[in-house]
Design an enzyme around this catalytic site. Sequence first.
Site, PDB file in Angstrom:
ATOM      1  N   GLY A  65       3.347  -1.457   4.202  1.00 58.07           N
ATOM      2  CA  GLY A  65       2.598  -2.281   4.678  1.00 58.07           C
ATOM      3  C   GLY A  65       2.748  -3.850   4.626  1.00 58.07           C
ATOM      4  O   GLY A  65       1.846  -4.558   4.940  1.00 58.07           O
ATOM      5  N   GLY A  66       3.901  -4.323   4.577  1.00 56.53           N
ATOM      6  CA  GLY A  66       4.269  -5.647   4.257  1.00 56.53           C
ATOM      7  C   GLY A  66       3.619  -6.362   5.671  1.00 56.53           C
ATOM      8  O   GLY A  66       3.048  -7.510   5.014  1.00 56.53           O
ATOM      9  N   PRO A  74       9.832  -4.940   1.402  1.00 61.06           N
ATOM     10  CA  PRO A  74      10.995  -4.843   2.574  1.00 61.06           C
ATOM     11  C   PRO A  74      10.267  -4.441   4.053  1.00 61.06           C
ATOM     12  O   PRO A  74       9.007  -3.606   4.217  1.00 61.06           O
ATOM     13  CB  PRO A  74      11.489  -3.319   2.251  1.00 61.06           C
ATOM     14  CG  PRO A  74      10.316  -2.638   1.146  1.00 61.06           C
ATOM     15  CD  PRO A  74       9.785  -3.924   0.569  1.00 61.06           C
ATOM     16  N   LYS A 116       0.815  -1.157   0.080  1.00 58.90           N
ATOM     17  CA  LYS A 116      -0.030  -0.149   0.033  1.00 58.90           C
ATOM     18  C   LYS A 116       0.908   1.370   0.056  1.00 58.90           C
ATOM     19  O   LYS A 116       2.142   1.335   0.522  1.00 58.90           O
ATOM     20  CB  LYS A 116      -0.912  -0.105   1.212  1.00 58.90           C
ATOM     21  CG  LYS A 116      -0.200  -0.049   2.460  1.00 58.90           C
ATOM     22  CD  LYS A 116       0.307   1.290   3.034  1.00 58.90           C
ATOM     23  CE  LYS A 116       0.929   1.249   4.446  1.00 58.90           C
ATOM     24  NZ  LYS A 116       1.619   2.596   5.063  1.00 58.90           N
ATOM     25  N   ASP A 155      -2.896  -0.911  10.681  1.00 61.28           N
ATOM     26  CA  ASP A 155      -3.075  -0.795   9.203  1.00 61.28           C
ATOM     27  C   ASP A 155      -3.887  -1.941   8.663  1.00 61.28           C
ATOM     28  O   ASP A 155      -4.057  -2.180   7.480  1.00 61.28           O
ATOM     29  CB  ASP A 155      -1.732  -0.875   8.580  1.00 61.28           C
ATOM     30  CG  ASP A 155      -1.160   0.717   8.570  1.00 61.28           C
ATOM     31  OD1 ASP A 155      -1.996   1.536   8.895  1.00 61.28           O
ATOM     32  OD2 ASP A 155       0.147   0.891   8.127  1.00 61.28           O
TER      33      ASP A 155
END
Length: 291
Positions: free
Chosen positions: A102-103, A96, A13, A138
Amino acid sequence: MQKEPLVLPSPAKLNLMLHILGRREDGYHELQTLFQFLDYGDEMRFAVRDDGVICLHTEFPGVAHDDNLIVKAAKKLQQQSNCPLGIDIWINKILPMGGGIGGGSSNAATTLLGLNHLWQLNWNEEQLAALGLSLGADVPVFVRGHAAFAEGIGEILTPVDPEEPWYVVLVPQVSVSTAEIFSHPLLTRDTLPIKVRPVPKGNSRNDCEAVVTELYPEVRKALNLLGKYTEAKLTGTGSCIFGAFPNEASADKVLHLLTDTLTGFVAKGSNVSILHRTLQNLSQETGTRYS
């Protein structure tokens, strides 16, 4: 019960803007932000187990198995649904850590949606988003899967449909601590709330940018370099820097000019998450609801 492994995307995102309005008594910050997804991200694979064991087979350097947000998401859903089944999980990790795209939150949301489908729990989006919020602010936007104007700590979501350009995203080789940025004494915490929807042009700044670029010279360098070609902005608390382009060719051209000194990628902005599009297609093929 599906026995074949389920493969799902876990998209990135962007925060197209991020305003910090103040700090609450509980230490969290009131904010306003605009989320949009990218058609780019990790790939996750899930296989149902009959023994109730939850096992993430991919190792994350410096993160213990049970501390991983993916495992926490799976265990919470298992406990709250009283599901006797377990899951094997693998992930092809390309987003990353500490990048502001947002990973970890995306991985947790993909896990919740994927297991809801595989375990045939029939939880709705509201239930999954509420559980997701307990994992991170998130997570709900990834669970809901639509671009959104977010308020509160990021959990009060209003669907929006901004333009869907192509983006160059630069990935400085640093991991930014969200906690460090939000606790920094120089962080702007008194931005006036935006009343107008959609967000008016000129109100698209990121209040974290000044602190992040002061603390991380690599981020400042990326911001300046991409800023020669388009308006460049920080996403979230960083470290990634992004800029919009009208088409893939122009984005590719600029990325090619910058990759001698920087790592990055080109991706299409999307107001409907690629995860939700994949699940929608799956539900049409199988005749089932995905949430």
